[in-house]
Design a protein around this motif. Sequence first.
Motif, PDB file in Angstrom:
ATOM      1  N   GLN A  91       9.987  24.867 -25.801  1.00 17.94           N
ATOM      2  CA  GLN A  91       8.567  25.412 -24.993  1.00 17.94           C
ATOM      3  C   GLN A  91       9.085  25.628 -23.289  1.00 17.94           C
ATOM      4  N   THR A  92       8.383  26.816 -23.170  1.00 16.93           N
ATOM      5  CA  THR A  92       8.678  27.383 -21.836  1.00 16.93           C
ATOM      6  C   THR A  92       7.657  27.404 -20.815  1.00 16.93           C
ATOM      7  N   ALA A  93       7.886  27.801 -19.563  1.00 16.76           N
ATOM      8  CA  ALA A  93       6.896  27.824 -18.379  1.00 16.76           C
ATOM      9  C   ALA A  93       6.119  29.101 -18.786  1.00 16.76           C
ATOM     10  N   ALA A  94       6.531  29.920 -19.679  1.00 19.74           N
ATOM     11  CA  ALA A  94       5.512  31.257 -19.931  1.00 19.74           C
ATOM     12  C   ALA A  94       4.289  30.690 -20.887  1.00 19.74           C
ATOM     13  N   ASP A  95       3.498  31.670 -20.985  1.00 19.19           N
ATOM     14  CA  ASP A  95       2.102  31.553 -21.469  1.00 19.19           C
ATOM     15  C   ASP A  95       2.205  32.520 -22.676  1.00 19.19           C
ATOM     16  N   SER A  96       2.257  32.192 -24.010  1.00 15.75           N
ATOM     17  CA  SER A  96       2.136  33.184 -25.110  1.00 15.75           C
ATOM     18  C   SER A  96       1.766  32.575 -26.304  1.00 15.75           C
ATOM     19  N   PRO A  97       1.060  33.427 -27.223  1.00 21.71           N
ATOM     20  CA  PRO A  97       0.303  32.748 -28.526  1.00 21.71           C
ATOM     21  C   PRO A  97       1.093  31.831 -29.148  1.00 21.71           C
ATOM     22  N   GLY A  98       0.675  30.578 -29.530  1.00 19.28           N
ATOM     23  CA  GLY A  98       1.463  29.625 -29.957  1.00 19.28           C
ATOM     24  C   GLY A  98       2.556  28.830 -29.110  1.00 19.28           C
ATOM     25  N   ASN A  99       2.570  29.264 -27.932  1.00 22.69           N
ATOM     26  CA  ASN A  99       3.670  28.757 -26.873  1.00 22.69           C
ATOM     27  C   ASN A  99       2.981  28.547 -25.662  1.00 22.69           C
ATOM     28  N   PRO A 100       2.119  27.594 -25.318  1.00 21.58           N
ATOM     29  CA  PRO A 100       1.437  27.216 -24.011  1.00 21.58           C
ATOM     30  C   PRO A 100       2.486  26.825 -23.218  1.00 21.58           C
ATOM     31  N   PRO A 101       2.616  27.155 -21.910  1.00 23.14           N
ATOM     32  CA  PRO A 101       3.031  26.537 -20.742  1.00 23.14           C
ATOM     33  C   PRO A 101       3.665  25.268 -20.713  1.00 23.14           C
ATOM     34  N   ALA A 102       4.461  24.645 -20.391  1.00 26.22           N
ATOM     35  CA  ALA A 102       5.005  23.286 -20.237  1.00 26.22           C
ATOM     36  C   ALA A 102       4.894  22.903 -18.762  1.00 26.22           C
ATOM     37  N   TYR A 103       4.067  22.157 -18.727  1.00 22.72           N
ATOM     38  CA  TYR A 103       3.622  21.643 -17.093  1.00 22.72           C
ATOM     39  C   TYR A 103       3.136  20.474 -16.761  1.00 22.72           C
ATOM     40  N   LEU A 104       3.354  19.817 -15.790  1.00 22.90           N
ATOM     41  CA  LEU A 104       2.913  18.553 -15.500  1.00 22.90           C
ATOM     42  C   LEU A 104       1.982  18.573 -14.107  1.00 22.90           C
ATOM     43  N   VAL A 130      -6.316  19.084  -4.193  1.00 19.94           N
ATOM     44  CA  VAL A 130      -6.008  20.463  -4.894  1.00 19.94           C
ATOM     45  C   VAL A 130      -4.981  19.666  -6.066  1.00 19.94           C
ATOM     46  N   GLU A 131      -4.857  20.381  -7.294  1.00 16.14           N
ATOM     47  CA  GLU A 131      -3.973  20.150  -8.211  1.00 16.14           C
ATOM     48  C   GLU A 131      -2.904  21.029  -8.074  1.00 16.14           C
ATOM     49  N   VAL A 132      -1.730  20.272  -8.313  1.00 17.83           N
ATOM     50  CA  VAL A 132      -0.250  21.056  -8.126  1.00 17.83           C
ATOM     51  C   VAL A 132       0.307  20.775  -9.523  1.00 17.83           C
ATOM     52  N   PHE A 133       1.012  22.110  -9.943  1.00 15.82           N
ATOM     53  CA  PHE A 133       1.622  21.860 -11.258  1.00 15.82           C
ATOM     54  C   PHE A 133       3.356  22.332 -11.052  1.00 15.82           C
ATOM     55  N   ILE A 134       4.028  21.316 -12.021  1.00 15.41           N
ATOM     56  CA  ILE A 134       5.328  21.543 -11.931  1.00 15.41           C
ATOM     57  C   ILE A 134       5.431  22.314 -13.321  1.00 15.41           C
ATOM     58  N   VAL A 135       6.117  23.374 -13.524  1.00 14.50           N
ATOM     59  CA  VAL A 135       6.274  24.086 -14.622  1.00 14.50           C
ATOM     60  C   VAL A 135       7.872  24.268 -15.033  1.00 14.50           C
ATOM     61  N   GLY A 136       8.281  24.425 -16.336  1.00 16.27           N
ATOM     62  CA  GLY A 136       9.707  24.572 -16.647  1.00 16.27           C
ATOM     63  C   GLY A 136      10.096  24.850 -17.877  1.00 16.27           C
ATOM     64  N   ASP A 137      11.222  25.193 -18.386  1.00 23.76           N
ATOM     65  CA  ASP A 137      11.652  25.206 -19.694  1.00 23.76           C
ATOM     66  C   ASP A 137      12.149  23.804 -20.336  1.00 23.76           C
ATOM     67  N   ILE A 138      11.698  23.719 -21.392  1.00 30.48           N
ATOM     68  CA  ILE A 138      12.023  22.411 -22.332  1.00 30.48           C
ATOM     69  C   ILE A 138      13.257  22.987 -23.137  1.00 30.48           C
ATOM     70  N   PRO A 139      14.417  22.023 -23.089  1.00 23.15           N
ATOM     71  CA  PRO A 139      15.596  22.422 -23.973  1.00 23.15           C
ATOM     72  C   PRO A 139      15.580  22.527 -25.526  1.00 23.15           C
ATOM     73  N   VAL A 140      16.317  23.515 -26.164  1.00 21.59           N
ATOM     74  CA  VAL A 140      15.771  23.329 -27.559  1.00 21.59           C
ATOM     75  C   VAL A 140      16.511  22.107 -28.294  1.00 21.59           C
ATOM     76  N   SER A 141      17.652  21.732 -27.606  1.00 21.84           N
ATOM     77  CA  SER A 141      18.265  20.404 -28.202  1.00 21.84           C
ATOM     78  C   SER A 141      17.564  19.112 -28.082  1.00 21.84           C
ATOM     79  N   ALA A 142      16.484  19.105 -27.399  1.00 28.35           N
ATOM     80  CA  ALA A 142      15.719  17.926 -27.161  1.00 28.35           C
ATOM     81  C   ALA A 142      15.050  17.388 -28.469  1.00 28.35           C
ATOM     82  N   VAL A 143      15.031  16.066 -28.765  1.00 31.15           N
ATOM     83  CA  VAL A 143      14.514  15.890 -29.956  1.00 31.15           C
ATOM     84  C   VAL A 143      13.246  14.780 -29.678  1.00 31.15           C
ATOM     85  N   ASN A 144      12.493  14.377 -30.763  1.00 28.00           N
ATOM     86  CA  ASN A 144      11.233  13.722 -30.712  1.00 28.00           C
ATOM     87  C   ASN A 144      11.755  12.390 -30.196  1.00 28.00           C
ATOM     88  N   GLY A 145      10.699  12.035 -28.914  1.00 25.36           N
ATOM     89  CA  GLY A 145      10.684  10.782 -28.571  1.00 25.36           C
ATOM     90  C   GLY A 145      11.564  10.792 -26.950  1.00 25.36           C
TER      91      GLY A 145
END
Length: 373
Positions: A83-96, A167-182
Motif C-alpha cells: 500500500q502506498t501514499a498514492a490514492d488509486s482505485p482499490g489502493n487507498p493511501p496509507a496514512y496516520l 487541525v489534523e495532520v497526516f503522516i503518509v508513506g509506502d508500506i513494504p511488500v515484504s511486510a506480513v500480517n501482524g
Amino acid sequence: MTSKLRFLVTTGTISAAMLGANPAFAAGTSAGDTITNSVSVAYEVGGVAQTAETDSDTFTVDRKLDMTIAETDGAARPVFPGQTAADSPGNPPAYLTFTVTNDSNDEVDFALSATQLTTGTATPFSGTDDFDVSSLQIFVDSNGNGVYDAGVDTATFIDELGEDLSVEVFIVGDIPVSAVNGDSSGITLTASIRQGNDGVTGGAIGGAYSDDSGSANTEDGTVNAANIDNVFVNISDSATDNFVIDSANIAVAKTSTVLWDPINGSTNPKSIPGAVVEYCIAVTNSSTTTAATNVAITDNISALDVSFYGTTIPSGPATIPTANGVISATACDGTGTNADASGLGESGGTISGNLGDVAASSTETLLFRVTVD
C-alpha cells in the motif's frame, strides 16, 4: 488648604471592574490585548466635596505559548503490503492521523517532523516495531474533513493556527511488500510552535520565539510586538501512532464428493469408473478488514484419471443435482452465488475461474465435476 489624596494602582491585583478586557477563553486573553484599570477617589475637606482624584493603568497581555498533540484514531491503522501514499482505485493511501491544538493565547505556526521508531521498540497499539515505512511525508488537513486527500492536502506546516483551534495532520508513506500480517511500524509526529504573523501575511513558516520567562517584564504600556514577553509553557510536543499489517489472508481447501455412479446412482455412490465426482474449491479470507481482489483459480486435471464432466447422465436410479459439468461459483452445498465471478470454464483439462473479490471474513467457492476414467 486643599489636600490631595494619591492612590497607587498596581497591576498585581486586577479587580472585576477592569475596563477594556476581552472575555476569557480556554487559552486566556489574547496576547497583545491591553487591559486598562481606572480608579476614582472621592473625598471632602471641611465637609465640602472636592474634585475626585483619578488614575489609570494600562498594560499589554503577554504571550503564553502552549500546545498539545494527540494520535487521533485510538488504534493502529490497518494497512496491507505494498500500500502506498498514492490514492488509486482499490489502493487507498496509507496514512496516520494526529490532532495538533494551539493552547496559546496567540495565533502561531507549527513546524512538523516525523521520526520512525527503532526496530524492536514497542509501538502504541500493536507490540514491536517490525518494519520501516518509506517515502514519509507530512501534510496538513486543508478542508477540515479529517481524511487525507492526496493532491488536496498539500501544506507541510501549520500556518496561522488561531488560539484554541485544532487541525489534523497526516503522516503518509509506502508500506513494504515484504511486510506480513501482524507486523507493525511506529511513527512519531513532533510539532513545534513557531512565530505566527497575526493573520496578516502567512504562507511561510515563522521563526522561533525567544523565551522571556526568566527576564524582567518589559511592559511599558506601549502596544507593539517588542513589548510582548513570551512565556514558554509547552512549545513542542510529540505523539506516536503505528501502522499494522492486516492484509487479506487467503486459505484454500479442496474437497471432493461422489455424486453418482453407474451402479448405485445417487444412493451411496462409490468412486468407481464412470462415477461423477464433484470438486469444491473453497477460498477463505480470514482478514477482518481487507478484501482479497481478483482471486483467480487454476486447476489442471489433465494428468489425472478423471475427465471433465460435461454430458447429461443417460440413466440411473437418480440424477445428480446439476445435469452437466458447467463450472459454477456457488456454495458447495448448492446454495448461494458469487455475483462478481467471471471467466469460469475448462480448456484442455484445465479448470479456471475468477471469483472477483473475496470480502474480509468470508468464504467463496468454485465447484466443477469430473467422471472417473
